[in-house]
Design a protein around this motif. Structure first.
Motif, short mmCIF file in Angstrom:
data_model
loop_
_atom_site.label_atom_id
_atom_site.label_comp_id
_atom_site.label_asym_id
_atom_site.label_seq_id
_atom_site.Cartn_x
_atom_site.Cartn_y
_atom_site.Cartn_z
N SER A 219 -32.31 110.22 51.96
CA SER A 219 -32.79 111.32 51.02
C SER A 219 -32.99 111.24 49.75
N LEU A 220 -33.00 112.34 49.62
CA LEU A 220 -34.42 112.42 47.83
C LEU A 220 -34.04 111.50 46.94
N LEU A 221 -32.33 111.63 46.88
CA LEU A 221 -31.11 111.06 45.74
C LEU A 221 -31.10 109.35 45.62
N GLU A 222 -31.64 108.97 47.24
CA GLU A 222 -31.47 107.54 47.22
C GLU A 222 -33.25 106.80 47.16
N ARG A 223 -33.96 107.68 47.48
CA ARG A 223 -35.81 106.59 46.93
C ARG A 223 -35.33 106.06 45.39
N ASN A 224 -36.48 105.04 45.71
CA ASN A 224 -36.38 104.65 45.00
C ASN A 224 -37.38 105.32 43.28
N LEU A 225 -37.14 105.54 42.59
CA LEU A 225 -37.83 106.74 41.67
C LEU A 225 -39.40 105.51 41.78
N ASN A 226 -39.56 104.36 41.56
CA ASN A 226 -40.99 104.10 40.75
C ASN A 226 -41.62 104.59 42.35
N ARG A 227 -41.15 104.01 43.19
CA ARG A 227 -41.45 104.72 44.50
C ARG A 227 -42.33 105.74 45.24
N THR A 228 -41.73 106.91 43.69
CA THR A 228 -42.40 108.44 43.82
C THR A 228 -43.63 108.34 42.69
N LYS A 229 -44.04 107.58 41.60
CA LYS A 229 -44.35 107.60 41.14
C LYS A 229 -46.26 107.97 41.14
N GLY A 230 -46.65 109.05 40.78
CA GLY A 230 -48.34 109.54 40.87
C GLY A 230 -47.51 110.22 42.03
N ALA A 231 -46.70 110.34 42.67
CA ALA A 231 -46.31 111.21 43.69
C ALA A 231 -47.08 112.99 43.56
N GLU A 232 -48.04 114.04 43.65
CA GLU A 232 -48.24 115.26 43.07
C GLU A 232 -46.87 116.53 44.37
N VAL A 233 -46.66 117.31 44.13
CA VAL A 233 -46.40 118.63 44.40
C VAL A 233 -47.67 119.68 44.31
N GLY A 234 -47.29 120.75 45.47
CA GLY A 234 -48.71 121.17 45.79
C GLY A 234 -48.14 122.67 44.59
N LEU A 235 -49.43 122.89 43.84
CA LEU A 235 -49.50 124.16 43.22
C LEU A 235 -48.50 124.84 43.69
N SER A 236 -48.65 125.10 45.02
CA SER A 236 -48.35 127.24 45.60
C SER A 236 -47.13 126.55 45.73
N SER A 237 -46.07 125.97 45.95
CA SER A 237 -44.94 124.99 46.34
C SER A 237 -44.40 125.31 45.00
N PHE A 238 -45.02 124.51 43.50
CA PHE A 238 -44.45 125.11 42.85
C PHE A 238 -44.14 126.28 42.33
N ALA A 239 -45.70 127.06 41.79
CA ALA A 239 -45.36 128.52 41.78
C ALA A 239 -44.30 129.08 42.54
N PHE A 240 -43.91 129.18 43.39
CA PHE A 240 -43.29 129.63 44.49
C PHE A 240 -41.71 129.16 43.54
N LEU A 241 -41.36 128.29 43.39
CA LEU A 241 -40.35 127.96 42.53
C LEU A 241 -39.77 128.64 41.85
N PHE A 242 -41.13 128.74 40.88
CA PHE A 242 -41.36 128.69 39.02
C PHE A 242 -41.15 130.54 39.29
N SER A 243 -41.35 131.09 40.60
CA SER A 243 -41.74 132.73 40.15
C SER A 243 -40.15 132.62 40.78
N GLU A 244 -39.27 131.95 41.28
CA GLU A 244 -37.82 132.13 42.16
C GLU A 244 -37.10 132.05 40.78
N MET A 245 -37.33 131.28 39.54
CA MET A 245 -36.85 130.84 38.71
C MET A 245 -36.70 132.42 37.84
N ILE A 246 -37.67 132.90 37.23
CA ILE A 246 -38.20 133.79 36.41
C ILE A 246 -37.35 134.92 37.12
N GLN A 247 -37.33 135.07 38.33
CA GLN A 247 -37.07 136.07 39.32
C GLN A 247 -34.96 136.18 38.98
#
Length: 219
Positions: A37-65
């Motif tokens: 699961s996400l909580l079990e993953r090594n934090l250093n292995r995700t360094k440099g990983a990117e999240v899609g801007l559209s996914s981030f924009a979707f999440l942020f819009s939900e936060m605003i709502q």
């Protein structure tokens, strides 16, 4: 993004896979070898990983709502976004220090500001902020500016909410970093457009007097 309150996203049911079926029909999918699961993953292995801007924009819009439904007025909405950002900032500092091979505690004002200007911005947006400045009018004020802030890239604020700055979320992140590092300050976000960068945002940092007094003693 258009008016944050106008967003409505459809939901879909989630399909479930029987665990027992997975285990007994394919020996490769055993409880010991299943994906972590996400909580079990090594934090250093995700360094440099990117999240899609559209996914981030979707999440942020939900936060605003979510925040809009629980506040009264623009200032209250910015305060709520600031609180959300503060929670992220607390965890972001811990993550950045964890990933640093030679972590050290910053004790000078300029050092912690440079850390935010570079390490924090790179950790969040993949680039450092565009400028770090000290106010020429007030000794306790510093400014970190981003010419093209990712948070508001797809946000179009309606006329009745023209004073709203959704980068209050980012101000909350910065304030949490400073508080956790023992640099008490009041942090706010302001839109300061310049030629070619209409969305340019400045994060204004106003330090407490005792922070500056301590910094003076360390010189």
């Amino acid at each position: 993004m258009s008016d944050p309150s106008a967003y409505a996203f459809p939901t879909s049911g989630s399909s479930r896979l029987s665990t027992a079926s997975s285990i007994y029909t394919d020996n490769r999918h055993t409880p010991q070898t299943r994906n972590k699961s996400l909580l079990e993953r090594n934090l250093n292995r995700t360094k440099g990983a990117e999240v899609g801007l559209s996914s981030f924009a979707f999440l942020f819009s939900e936060m605003i709502q979510y925040a809009q439904k629980r506040v009264n007025g623009i200032q209250d909405l910015e305060r709520k976004l600031n609180e959300f950002g503060y929670r992220v900032g607390l965890r972001m500092l811990e993550l950045l220090v964890w990933r640093d091979r030679n972590p050290k505690r910053e004790v000078r004002v300029l050092s912690i500001l440079y850390f935010i200007h570079t390490a924090l911005w790179k950790g969040l947006f993949g680039k450092q902020a565009d400028s770090l400045e000290k106010s020429t009018e007030n000794e306790d004020e510093f400014m970190i500016s981003d010419n093209e802030p990712v948070l508001t890239k797809y946000i179009s604020v309606p006329r009745e909410l023209s004073q709203l700055n959704c980068n209050a979320f980012l101000a909350g992140v910065v304030e949490a970093i400073l508080d956790s590092a023992q640099f008490s300050a009041r942090v706010t976000a302001h839109t300061v457009p310049i030629d070619g960068f209409p969305l340019r945002t400045t994060i204004l940092i106003k330090f407490e007097k005792d922070v500056l007094a301590r910094d003076e003693l360390l010189k």
